[in-house]
Enzyme design. Structure first.
Site, mmCIF file in Angstrom:
data_model
loop_
_atom_site.group_PDB
_atom_site.id
_atom_site.type_symbol
_atom_site.label_atom_id
_atom_site.label_comp_id
_atom_site.label_asym_id
_atom_site.label_seq_id
_atom_site.Cartn_x
_atom_site.Cartn_y
_atom_site.Cartn_z
ATOM 1 N N ASP A 155 0.990 -1.290 -0.236
ATOM 2 C CA ASP A 155 -0.049 0.009 -0.011
ATOM 3 C C ASP A 155 0.898 1.361 -0.050
ATOM 4 O O ASP A 155 1.907 1.383 -0.578
ATOM 5 C CB ASP A 155 -1.074 -0.054 1.208
ATOM 6 C CG ASP A 155 -2.134 0.882 1.053
ATOM 7 O OD1 ASP A 155 -3.325 0.878 0.414
ATOM 8 O OD2 ASP A 155 -1.959 2.090 1.646
ATOM 9 N N TYR A 201 -3.806 10.783 0.975
ATOM 10 C CA TYR A 201 -4.268 10.913 -0.371
ATOM 11 C C TYR A 201 -4.424 12.071 -0.985
ATOM 12 O O TYR A 201 -4.106 12.182 -2.110
ATOM 13 C CB TYR A 201 -5.675 10.155 -0.198
ATOM 14 C CG TYR A 201 -5.640 8.804 -0.090
ATOM 15 C CD1 TYR A 201 -5.888 7.807 -0.907
ATOM 16 C CD2 TYR A 201 -5.485 8.302 1.432
ATOM 17 C CE1 TYR A 201 -5.684 6.319 -0.773
ATOM 18 C CE2 TYR A 201 -5.649 6.938 1.478
ATOM 19 C CZ TYR A 201 -5.709 6.083 0.698
ATOM 20 O OH TYR A 201 -5.552 4.685 1.007
ATOM 21 N N HIS A 237 -4.589 -7.802 0.245
ATOM 22 C CA HIS A 237 -3.946 -6.411 0.306
ATOM 23 C C HIS A 237 -2.987 -6.428 1.845
ATOM 24 O O HIS A 237 -2.112 -5.933 1.440
ATOM 25 C CB HIS A 237 -4.952 -5.556 0.357
ATOM 26 C CG HIS A 237 -4.356 -4.329 0.349
ATOM 27 N ND1 HIS A 237 -3.731 -3.436 -0.753
ATOM 28 C CD2 HIS A 237 -4.510 -3.229 1.263
ATOM 29 C CE1 HIS A 237 -3.579 -2.203 -0.293
ATOM 30 N NE2 HIS A 237 -3.707 -2.099 0.757
#
Length: 454
Positions: free
Chosen positions: A225, A373, A430
């Protein structure tokens, strides 16, 4: 005339080769100040012990909020297709309030040594775990492991014993690691930036400074990630210090080979894809396009206006749990959306999942974590220089089959020309270190062995 044309073509190709050939660029090593107010003349560089703590007031406030949670009934037979199913959320909240023991989990968190140190104006939290014992003549290998969103340093608690004490966990004693797991600024116990612009490159520089402060001139890095991007940026900033880079996710969409997907599954072998690649990517609509659309709504919100949804999540533990744990369902396996419980207990325990939620809740860092983000994607998707740059340190890639998007070796090698290990993992998604610590540890050890044989 034809000779002149031929010579012109050859000359043109030679010029093109010199202009377009790979250049081992490095990112400029800049500096920053992310703390409140102006930068002071000096910064305290001491490393201070830290302990996770809680209080009766903190727990009572949580329980009061949980008792007042307002949930909307789910649609019939909707399972996790509309997001976190509120019928199952009732069970999670009941366990959280009546059975989950936060004080006990605080003791679990404090099992490893915690520290804090100021870097570029921010109090950076990290755990630093040394081997309990070393074989004669063995020097531990420093390893930086970096988490992502919506995870935390706690994701690595199950893999740390396999790396620091491998012989007692069936992995032999050829590779023994000294593990450092920091919290990304604005996540958990690391201080959030007071200023705009703290992106992955800035965090990579901060973590590089952390490793130097700990006395490591050479070290390995591992991440998934955001952690994969931060570790990649570290290799672009200081390639002579990063001995090896191991990732289980790669930002490789700026790639000619991605265009070949639209030529259909039958032509993929012509472009060098394996049968396993084809299995993981096709049918294209379902496994790449629809899956990406289904799972990326959060990304658009957090890349544009993270503070708006952050207000709600920081005020409601029930909302925070639903928002975070939904990712531990479908990012572990997209088929888990067909289950009434989201498949959450297939790989995790509620104690582990709620511990991650509690790290966000007790530190009030959901909003600052989401801002990461905005800082990385709010100015243009994949437009920053580091996305165009290649990585020239030995690299290993673990391709877990249930990752949101599969990255074939062809794609990864374009970004990482020194890819020396690419592994199709037997299972997992993930949250690799959290889901499959043994598989990830084995692949990491294999990669380090290849690096050291070079």
């Amino acid at each position: 005339m034809w000779l002149e044309i031929l010579l012109s073509l050859v000359l043109g190709l030679v010029i093109y080769w010199f202009v377009s050939r790979d250049k081992e660029e490095t990112l400029p090593f800049e500096d920053g100040w992310w703390g409140p107010g102006p930068r002071p003349p000096t910064e305290d560089e001491s490393i201070r012990p830290f302990k996770v703590e809680t209080s009766d007031e903190e727990i009572e406030d949580l329980h009061q909020r949980l008792r007042k949670a307002r949930l909307t009934p789910p649609l019939e037979d909707s399972r996790f297709h509309y997001g976190f199913n509120s019928n199952y959320l009732k069970k999670v909240l009941s366990y959280w309030q009546n059975e989950f023991n936060w004080r006990k989990q605080v003791e679990v968190l404090n099992r490893y040594p915690h520290f804090k140190t100021k870097i570029e104006g921010l109090d950076i939290h990290f755990i630093h775990v040394k081997p309990p014992q070393l074989p004669s003549g063995c020097t531990p290998k420093p390893l930086l492991m970096v988490h992502g969103w919506p995870g935390s340093f706690y994701e690595f608690y199950k893999i740390i014993p396999l790396l620091t004490d491998p012989k007692n966990h069936g992995l032999g004693d050829k590779h023994v690691f000294e593990v450092i797991c920091p919290s990304i600024p604005g996540y958990g116990f690391s201080e959030a930036a007071s200023k705009k612009g703290l992106n992955s490159v800035a965090v990579a520089r901060i973590f590089y400074k952390l490793m130097l402060r700990l006395g490591f001139q050479e070290f390995y890095t591992q991440g998934g990630d955001w952690g994969s991007l931060i570790c990649t940026n570290m290799a672009q900033l200081a390639p002579s210090h990063v001995k090896g880079l191991h990732v289980n996710m790669a930002f490789v969409l700026r790639n000619f080979y991605t265009l070949t997907l639209f030529l259909g599954a039958r032509l993929q072998k012509f472009f060098g894809y394996t049968e396993r690649d084809v299995e993981l990517m096709f049918p294209l609509k379902e496994k790449m396009l629809y899956s990406l659309v289904r799972e990326s709504g959060y990304l658009h919100i957090q890349s544009t206006k993270p503070d708006t949804v952050g207000c709600a999540l920081n005020d409601s533990p029930a909302g925070l749990a639903a928002y975070l744990l939904e990712k531990f369902s479908t990012w572990t396996n997209t088929e888990f959306r067909d289950r009434e419980d989201g498949g959450l207990l297939g790989k995790f325990s509620l104690d582990d999942l709620l511990t991650i939620v509690m790290i966000y809740w007790t530190t009030g860092t959901i909003t600052s974590s989401q801002r990461f983000y905005k800082e990385n994607m709010g100015g243009g998707f994949l437009s920053d220089k580091h996305h165009r740059m290649k990585v020239y340190v030995p690299t290993g890639f673990a391709a877990f089959p249930c990752e949101i998007l599969h990255a074939p070796e062809k794609w990864v090698r374009v970004k990482y020309p020194k890819l020396i290990s690419y592994s199709y993992m037997a299972r997992g998604g993930h949250f690799a270190a959290f889901e499959e610590p043994e598989l990830l540890a084995q692949d990491l050890c294999k990669f380090v062995g290849l690096v050291e044989r070079q």
